[in-house]
Motif scaffolding. Structure first.
Motif, PDB file in Angstrom:
ATOM      1  N   GLU A  69       0.686  -0.914  -0.140  1.00  0.00           N
ATOM      2  CA  GLU A  69       0.136   0.066  -0.055  1.00  0.00           C
ATOM      3  C   GLU A  69       1.055   1.040   0.147  1.00  0.00           C
ATOM      4  OE1 GLU A  69      -2.489  -0.605   4.164  1.00  0.00           O
ATOM      5  OE2 GLU A  69      -4.078  -1.359   1.948  1.00  0.00           O
ATOM      6  N   THR A  70       1.871   1.307   0.601  1.00  0.00           N
ATOM      7  CA  THR A  70       2.504   2.226   0.608  1.00  0.00           C
ATOM      8  C   THR A  70       3.484   3.140  -0.857  1.00  0.00           C
ATOM      9  OG1 THR A  70       3.665   2.089   2.956  1.00  0.00           O
ATOM     10  CG2 THR A  70       4.658   3.185   1.554  1.00  0.00           C
ATOM     11  N   HIS A  71       3.975   1.135  -1.404  1.00  0.00           N
ATOM     12  CA  HIS A  71       4.303   1.978  -3.144  1.00  0.00           C
ATOM     13  C   HIS A  71       3.262   1.582  -3.953  1.00  0.00           C
ATOM     14  CE1 HIS A  71       8.444   2.953  -0.624  1.00  0.00           C
ATOM     15  NE2 HIS A  71       8.048   1.661  -0.027  1.00  0.00           N
ATOM     16  N   ASN A  72       2.243   1.213  -3.789  1.00  0.00           N
ATOM     17  CA  ASN A  72       1.763   0.549  -4.784  1.00  0.00           C
ATOM     18  C   ASN A  72       1.833  -0.140  -5.477  1.00  0.00           C
ATOM     19  OD1 ASN A  72      -1.386   0.359  -6.723  1.00  0.00           O
ATOM     20  ND2 ASN A  72      -0.380   3.083  -7.486  1.00  0.00           N
ATOM     21  N   ALA A  73       2.330  -1.655  -4.817  1.00  0.00           N
ATOM     22  CA  ALA A  73       3.482  -2.473  -5.579  1.00  0.00           C
ATOM     23  C   ALA A  73       2.503  -3.457  -6.013  1.00  0.00           C
ATOM     24  CB  ALA A  73       4.669  -2.603  -4.944  1.00  0.00           C
ATOM     25  N   GLU A  74       2.386  -4.149  -7.276  1.00  0.00           N
ATOM     26  CA  GLU A  74       1.970  -5.788  -7.481  1.00  0.00           C
ATOM     27  C   GLU A  74       2.635  -6.321  -7.060  1.00  0.00           C
ATOM     28  OE1 GLU A  74       1.403  -3.870 -11.707  1.00  0.00           O
ATOM     29  OE2 GLU A  74       2.591  -3.913 -10.783  1.00  0.00           O
ATOM     30  N   ILE A  75       4.082  -6.034  -6.704  1.00  0.00           N
ATOM     31  CA  ILE A  75       4.701  -8.216  -5.780  1.00  0.00           C
ATOM     32  C   ILE A  75       5.208  -6.736  -4.616  1.00  0.00           C
ATOM     33  CG2 ILE A  75       6.263  -9.256  -5.968  1.00  0.00           C
ATOM     34  CD1 ILE A  75       5.689  -9.712  -9.143  1.00  0.00           C
ATOM     35  N   VAL A  76       5.173  -7.823  -3.501  1.00  0.00           N
ATOM     36  CA  VAL A  76       6.110  -7.373  -2.459  1.00  0.00           C
ATOM     37  C   VAL A  76       7.069  -8.345  -1.698  1.00  0.00           C
ATOM     38  CG1 VAL A  76       6.201  -6.278   0.257  1.00  0.00           C
ATOM     39  CG2 VAL A  76       5.020  -5.814  -1.610  1.00  0.00           C
ATOM     40  N   SER A  77       8.169  -8.852  -1.855  1.00  0.00           N
ATOM     41  CA  SER A  77       8.934  -9.390  -2.200  1.00  0.00           C
ATOM     42  C   SER A  77       9.890  -9.665  -0.653  1.00  0.00           C
ATOM     43  CB  SER A  77       9.905 -10.243  -3.070  1.00  0.00           C
ATOM     44  OG  SER A  77      10.797 -10.881  -2.892  1.00  0.00           O
ATOM     45  N   SER A  78       9.938 -10.549   0.476  1.00  0.00           N
ATOM     46  CA  SER A  78      10.931 -10.589   1.587  1.00  0.00           C
ATOM     47  C   SER A  78      11.703 -12.066   1.470  1.00  0.00           C
ATOM     48  CB  SER A  78       9.594 -10.354   2.922  1.00  0.00           C
ATOM     49  OG  SER A  78       8.996 -11.791   2.690  1.00  0.00           O
ATOM     50  N   ARG A  79      12.441 -12.507   2.816  1.00  0.00           N
ATOM     51  CA  ARG A  79      13.519 -13.302   2.409  1.00  0.00           C
ATOM     52  C   ARG A  79      12.717 -14.332   3.359  1.00  0.00           C
ATOM     53  NH1 ARG A  79      15.054  -9.448  -0.596  1.00  0.00           N
ATOM     54  NH2 ARG A  79      17.425  -8.718  -0.195  1.00  0.00           N
ATOM     55  N   PHE A  80      13.909 -15.942   3.908  1.00  0.00           N
ATOM     56  CA  PHE A  80      13.126 -16.639   4.013  1.00  0.00           C
ATOM     57  C   PHE A  80      14.270 -17.304   4.531  1.00  0.00           C
ATOM     58  CE2 PHE A  80      14.323 -19.697   0.638  1.00  0.00           C
ATOM     59  CZ  PHE A  80      14.135 -18.934  -0.331  1.00  0.00           C
ATOM     60  N   TYR A  81      14.160 -18.276   5.757  1.00  0.00           N
ATOM     61  CA  TYR A  81      15.423 -19.183   5.834  1.00  0.00           C
ATOM     62  C   TYR A  81      15.104 -20.322   5.503  1.00  0.00           C
ATOM     63  CZ  TYR A  81      15.987 -15.853  10.319  1.00  0.00           C
ATOM     64  OH  TYR A  81      16.177 -14.723  10.701  1.00  0.00           O
ATOM     65  N   THR A  82      16.420 -21.432   5.566  1.00  0.00           N
ATOM     66  CA  THR A  82      16.056 -22.411   5.224  1.00  0.00           C
ATOM     67  C   THR A  82      16.368 -23.340   6.322  1.00  0.00           C
ATOM     68  OG1 THR A  82      18.658 -22.413   4.379  1.00  0.00           O
ATOM     69  CG2 THR A  82      17.261 -21.619   2.701  1.00  0.00           C
ATOM     70  N   ASN A  83      16.479 -23.002   7.446  1.00  0.00           N
ATOM     71  CA  ASN A  83      16.246 -23.907   8.787  1.00  0.00           C
ATOM     72  C   ASN A  83      15.951 -22.761   9.662  1.00  0.00           C
ATOM     73  OD1 ASN A  83      17.407 -21.748  10.097  1.00  0.00           O
ATOM     74  ND2 ASN A  83      19.542 -22.096   9.037  1.00  0.00           N
ATOM     75  N   LYS A  84      15.761 -23.622  11.244  1.00  0.00           N
ATOM     76  CA  LYS A  84      14.718 -23.072  11.900  1.00  0.00           C
ATOM     77  C   LYS A  84      15.022 -22.732  12.661  1.00  0.00           C
ATOM     78  CE  LYS A  84      12.329 -27.804  12.163  1.00  0.00           C
ATOM     79  NZ  LYS A  84      12.353 -28.934  12.287  1.00  0.00           N
ATOM     80  N   ARG A  85      15.771 -21.287  12.900  1.00  0.00           N
ATOM     81  CA  ARG A  85      16.687 -20.801  13.209  1.00  0.00           C
ATOM     82  C   ARG A  85      15.361 -19.270  13.585  1.00  0.00           C
ATOM     83  NH1 ARG A  85      20.669 -18.025   8.810  1.00  0.00           N
ATOM     84  NH2 ARG A  85      20.292 -15.733  10.246  1.00  0.00           N
ATOM     85  N   LEU A  86      15.074 -18.952  14.463  1.00  0.00           N
ATOM     86  CA  LEU A  86      14.171 -17.467  14.640  1.00  0.00           C
ATOM     87  C   LEU A  86      13.866 -16.463  13.147  1.00  0.00           C
ATOM     88  CD1 LEU A  86      15.154 -16.814  18.930  1.00  0.00           C
ATOM     89  CD2 LEU A  86      13.164 -19.346  17.350  1.00  0.00           C
ATOM     90  N   PHE A  87      12.843 -16.265  13.747  1.00  0.00           N
ATOM     91  CA  PHE A  87      12.166 -15.202  12.605  1.00  0.00           C
ATOM     92  C   PHE A  87      13.331 -13.390  13.147  1.00  0.00           C
ATOM     93  CE2 PHE A  87       8.955 -18.166  11.573  1.00  0.00           C
ATOM     94  CZ  PHE A  87       9.056 -18.194  10.842  1.00  0.00           C
TER      95      PHE A  87
END
Length: 271
Positions: free
Chosen positions: A76-94
């Protein structure tokens, strides 16, 4: 929000559990596809979705409880059609804190940064405006369906926000992928880029060279690795002087100049 669960040929216990949740929570819709009829399960879920925005979550993976909140804020801030974030590949804390840095790409910058490998081709850990999927479907074969679809979505996207938040926990799991098929899909992408983004063609060739080297580390058959090496030879001249590449990848490209055996051995050692 709504939750749409789509499975193919679900087990008896799975069906009972999902039916229970659907019955007791009006936000949940459960679809058990007995015969997929070569339709990708993602397409079935997207067709059923009513919202203006959608996100996709793979089996076994989890999202942070603030996932939708964070992604909607940036959309909503940027009127964006895609917002992408990162992901862990193990069980570390968010990491749940919103950082004060983000990357906003617009129009042709999006495809350029995808070719520059600043944006990845994974469909997960992203929020999409559902209208992006109009006239775009995931292919029936689920091998590399994300890779074959994402660059088409990036082509349609006007604004993409890449945020430095770890909001998605991706469980590592072994897949029996047909790794050789990915190089064919790379060539398919190359034709798309050549037609619509000719100024990015050399970046795309660097990307394919890197993909071929990566796939060499995945396949077991020596003849298959030799087949992939031909693509390394074909496109390495575009990658040799590319200072953006990680040192390990550039070293692999340089080793390829000494022939298949040298690169093959080096990949095995570094692996």
């Amino acid at each position: 929000y709504e939750v749409i669960i789509v499975v193919e040929n679900g087990t008896e216990n799975m069906i009972k559990l999902c039916n229970f949740y659907e019955k007791n929570n009006k936000k949940i819709t459960f679809i058990n596809k007995v015969n997929k009829m070569r339709n990708n399960l993602k397409n079935i879920g997207l067709e059923k979705a009513k919202g203006e925005y959608v996100t996709l979550v793979n089996p076994n993976d989890t999202i942070d409880k603030e996932f939708l909140k964070y992604h909607m804020y940036f959309a909503e801030t940027h009127n964006a059609e895609i917002v992408s974030s990162r992901f862990y590949t193990n069980k570390r804390l968010f990491n749940n804190k919103i950082k004060d840095y983000e990357s906003v790409y617009r129009d042709k910058e999006i495809m350029k940064n995808y070719m520059l490998m600043n944006i990845r081709s994974n469909v997960i850990a992203k929020l999409y405006k559902k209208s992006l999927f109009n006239n775009i479907e995931f292919p029936p074969e689920e091998y590399y369906d994300e890779f074959r679809t994402m660059y088409k979505l990036y082509d349609k996207c006007n604004t993409l926000v890449d945020i430095k938040l770890y909001t998605y926990n991706k469980e590592s799991k072994q897949e029996n992928y047909d790794y050789l098929s990915k190089i064919d899909y790379c060539v398919e992408m190359l034709g798309f880029i050549e037609e619509k983004y000719p100024e990015l063609i050399n970046y795309c060739k660097v990307k394919i060279c890197c993909e071929a080297i990566y796939l060499m580390s995945k396949v077991e058959d020596r003849n298959d690795r030799k087949y992939l090496f031909e693509y390394v030879k074909l496109f390495r001249k575009y990658a040799i002087n590319d200072r953006r590449l990680p040192r390990k990848v550039r070293s692999q490209v340089m080793k390829s100049l000494l022939g298949f055996n040298m690169l093959d051995t080096y990949i095995k050692i570094t692996k």
